[in-house]
Design an enzyme around this catalytic site. Structure first.
Site, PDB file in Angstrom:
ATOM      1  N   TYR A   3       0.841  -1.201   0.000  1.00  0.00           N
ATOM      2  CA  TYR A   3       0.000   0.000   0.000  1.00  0.00           C
ATOM      3  C   TYR A   3       0.877   1.252   0.000  1.00  0.00           C
ATOM      4  CZ  TYR A   3      -3.102   3.624   1.746  1.00  0.00           C
ATOM      5  OH  TYR A   3      -3.785   4.799   1.905  1.00  0.00           O
ATOM      6  N   LYS A  12     -11.404  -1.840   6.098  1.00  0.00           N
ATOM      7  CA  LYS A  12     -11.741  -2.585   4.887  1.00  0.00           C
ATOM      8  C   LYS A  12     -12.720  -3.725   5.190  1.00  0.00           C
ATOM      9  CE  LYS A  12      -9.087   0.438   3.258  1.00  0.00           C
ATOM     10  NZ  LYS A  12      -7.744   0.514   3.731  1.00  0.00           N
TER      11      LYS A  12
HETATM   12  O1  P1T Z   1      -6.568   3.556   5.490  1.00  0.00           O
HETATM   13  P1  P1T Z   1      -6.073   2.955   6.764  1.00  0.00           P
HETATM   14  O2  P1T Z   1      -7.144   2.349   7.602  1.00  0.00           O
HETATM   15  O3  P1T Z   1      -5.196   3.886   7.536  1.00  0.00           O
HETATM   16  O4  P1T Z   1      -5.179   1.685   6.357  1.00  0.00           O
HETATM   17  C1  P1T Z   1      -3.990   1.779   5.615  1.00  0.00           C
HETATM   18  C2  P1T Z   1      -3.749   0.518   4.826  1.00  0.00           C
HETATM   19  C3  P1T Z   1      -2.859  -0.421   5.320  1.00  0.00           C
HETATM   20  N1  P1T Z   1      -2.619  -1.584   4.663  1.00  0.00           N
HETATM   21  C4  P1T Z   1      -3.244  -1.874   3.510  1.00  0.00           C
HETATM   22  C5  P1T Z   1      -2.951  -3.160   2.820  1.00  0.00           C
HETATM   23  C6  P1T Z   1      -4.153  -0.984   2.960  1.00  0.00           C
HETATM   24  O5  P1T Z   1      -4.754  -1.314   1.813  1.00  0.00           O
HETATM   25  C7  P1T Z   1      -4.403   0.258   3.624  1.00  0.00           C
HETATM   26  C8  P1T Z   1      -5.329   1.275   3.061  1.00  0.00           C
HETATM   27  N2  P1T Z   1      -5.586   1.093   1.690  1.00  0.00           N
HETATM   28  C9  P1T Z   1      -6.393   1.867   0.912  1.00  0.00           C
HETATM   29  C10 P1T Z   1      -7.008   2.967   1.340  1.00  0.00           C
HETATM   30  C11 P1T Z   1      -6.527   1.397  -0.481  1.00  0.00           C
HETATM   31  O6  P1T Z   1      -7.455   1.840  -1.201  1.00  0.00           O
HETATM   32  O7  P1T Z   1      -5.708   0.568  -0.903  1.00  0.00           O
END
Ligand code: P1T
Length: 381
Positions: free
Chosen positions: A98, A195
């Site tokens: 990410y 998610k």
């Molecule tokens: O957005 P947040 O709750 O802070 O999480 C960060 C995060 C961490 N690890 C992974 C694998 C992620 O996909 C994400 C956040 N990702 C998105 C917002 C996205 O659209 O891929």
């Protein structure tokens, strides 16, 4: 206890004051003490909150861990893990991950003297050569965001442990329904709860789960000391979402397979990344460590045109063009300009992330409507 029963019941006990079957939203900042230091286990809401306690217990049960901690976002959870390191420590991280994680590592923690190496981990034996005596942590995403590479958690954990390093798995894309990294040898599981776990695109939250008592103590200290805790209302919403996690994940997996097959058979579609395909390079590992292949799919158009990819995304009507994933509604994203824009183009390309890549988070709508939407958007190019 089986997963579905844990999803419905774990962590939630009838409220001690009323018997309420749902843990109330304890919307309070502090708790009255009988005498200085004489209290009911709750002093101040940054430190403890009963709604958060119930959620933490539920997440620990779902990941087969002893200790779980929740944070105000997935990034706050990752930030907390990094704060357990010291200057000159080294971290080996997956090269496809990410964009926000990459940004936090490189633009925040490198400044404090922590060194990061981003390496592909699909070929586990190759990984060993990247360890040094300073390597303290192996940071894994599997499936990776957005290329859906699968890393053999058991194998790379053995390599990391042989070098004295601990293993963290960002389990966001799989959710605890599809994969439990602690059972495969990982030391800590991280989630963007935002998610699949929350599942309804209405909360931002992160979590850490571990069986390592000492590390859990350090992380709990930091949760309170730095204070990036989630609000009680958000904890309630996530507890509510978890009750259907197993049903939602089943639907995401079923729809994911239908959409992946539809795309693979479409003449205007080029490459499709989905770990459920027998020809996916890590399919056998996925089969070994996951209980399904999930609803995340990435693909390119046959002509590899960025302009056509953008036209396709603008034409979608049931899929919404938005960052994030894992909600009940289908989303479409363009990693190069959205979720992974914070990774320099050169680094993205090295990891195989092309500007023409389109990422889908397949929701739980009727799959025929989803296929029809993709068909009409593909017809527009
Ligand atoms: O957005 P947040 O709750 O802070 O999480 C960060 C995060 C961490 N690890 C992974 C694998 C992620 O996909 C994400 C956040 N990702 C998105 C917002 C996205 O659209 O891929």
């Amino acid at each position: 206890m089986k997963f579905a029963t844990k999803a419905v019941h774990a962590g939630v006990v009838p409220d001690p004051t009323t018997g309420a079957i749902m843990t109330p939203i304890y919307q309070t900042s502090t708790y009255v003490q009988d005498s200085p230091g004489k209290h009911k286990g709750y002093e101040y809401a940054r430190t403890q909150n009963p709604t958060r306690d119930a959620l933490q217990a539920s997440l620990a049960a779902l990941e087969n861990g002893k200790y779980a901690l929740c944070f105000a976002s997935g990034m706050a959870a990752i930030d907390t893990v990094m704060k357990t390191l010291n200057p000159n420590d080294e971290v080996i991280a997956t090269n496809d991950l990410y964009g926000g994680t990459y940004r936090l590592f490189v633009r925040v923690f490198e400044k404090f003297g922590i060194k990061f190496r981003f390496v592909p981990m699909q070929n586990a034996p190759e990984l060993a050569k990247h360890f040094t005596p300073q390597t303290k942590l192996l940071w894994i995403e599997t499936p990776t965001n957005p290329l859906l590479n699968i890393i053999d958690i058991e194998h790379v954990s053995q390599i990391a442990h042989a070098h004295g390093a601990k293993v963290v798995v960002d389990n966001t894309f799989a959710s605890p329904y599809l994969q439990n990294p602690l059972n495969l040898g990982a030391d800590l599981v991280m989630h963007s709860v935002t998610k699949y776990i929350a599942g309804h695109s209405d909360v931002v939250m992160g979590a850490l789960v571990t069986n390592d008592e000492e590390w859990a103590g350090q992380l709990k200290f930091l949760q309170n000391a730095a204070g990036a805790v989630p609000a009680p209302m958000d904890c309630f919403l996530v507890l509510r979402g978890i009750k259907t996690l197993h049903l939602r994940m089943k639907a995401h997996c079923e729809n994911g397979e239908i959409i992946a097959q539809f795309l693979a058979a479409h003449p205007k579609v080029g490459q499709v990344w989905w770990p459920g395909f027998a020809h996916h390079p890590n399919h056998e590992i996925a089969k070994k460590q996951m209980r399904g292949f999930g609803g995340m799919i990435s693909f390119t158009l046959k002509n590899d045109s960025v302009a056509d990819a953008i036209r396709f995304m603008e034409s979608l009507q049931v899929f919404s063009l938005a960052e994030s994933l894992g909600g009940v509604e289908s989303l479409c994203g363009h990693p190069a300009t959205m979720t992974h824009a914070s990774i320099p183009k050169e680094e993205r390309q090295k990891a195989g992330l092309r500007d023409s890549l389109i990422r889908l988070s397949v929701g739980i709508e009727d799959p025929q409507d989803l296929c029809d939407d993709l068909k009409q958007a593909l017809a527009s190019i």
